[in-house]
Enzyme design. Structure first.
Site, PDB file in Angstrom:
ATOM      1  CB  CYS A  60      -1.005  -0.005   1.147  1.00  0.00           C
ATOM      2  SG  CYS A  60      -0.334   0.262   2.800  1.00  0.00           S
ATOM      3  CB  SER A  95       0.245  -3.364   2.851  1.00  0.00           C
ATOM      4  OG  SER A  95       1.044  -2.352   3.409  1.00  0.00           O
TER       5      SER A  95
END
Length: 160
Positions: A9, A16
């Site tokens: 991310c 993430s």
């Protein structure tokens, strides 16, 4: 042969790491920790070395999922050789990760967005709770998507 998954991310403190922790938990429950390794990284360097965001930690605590020792890091070009699956939490990060790939590295086939795992949701990106605070919705997406990814990895493992 061990399969390795990387979630990506923007800052590697919300989406993430949540996906990393949830996937590790699901892998552990499936008794596949020796066969599947999970990590996460970000495309931006603002939070390198920081633990997951308080909202992510709160959701993981609520579901009794460990995030011990997790720290934000940057995605590296060497990750393309190291990981079998690189799962970007949104299309912007997918674009940014693709830009790290050189022509020699290839590896575009191992890159995909998290929401490709949940096509029935009708959205392209996992919303960033850093901006909207909706960590509960993101957790629900992450939990369901990780279940689908685990099925995919297990199927790939049975083929190899």
């Amino acid at each position: 042969m061990k399969k390795r998954i990387l979630f990506v991310c923007l800052g590697n403190i919300c989406r993430s790491p949540m996906a990393e922790a949830v996937m590790r938990h699901q892998v552990k429950l499936a008794q596949l920790s020796e066969q599947i390794e999970v990590d996460s990284a970000g495309t931006g360097d603002w939070h390198v070395g920081h633990p997951p965001h308080e909202g992510t930690r709160s959701q993981l605590d609520e579901h009794q999922i460990s995030y011990e020792g997790m720290q934000a890091r940057l995605v590296l070009s060497s990750d393309f050789d190291a990981f079998d699956y690189i799962v970007c939490m949104d299309t912007n990060n997918l674009r940014d990760v693709r830009s790290l790939l050189s022509e020699e590295q290839g590896g575009h086939q191992k890159l995909f967005t998290f929401m490709e795992l949940l096509p029935d949701q009708g959205i392209a990106d996992v919303p960033d709770p850093y901006y909207d605070g909706n960590f509960t919705f993101v957790y629900e997406l992450v939990e369901n998507g990780c279940k689908e990814l685990l099925k995919r990895v297990q199927a790939d493992m049975s083929l190899s």
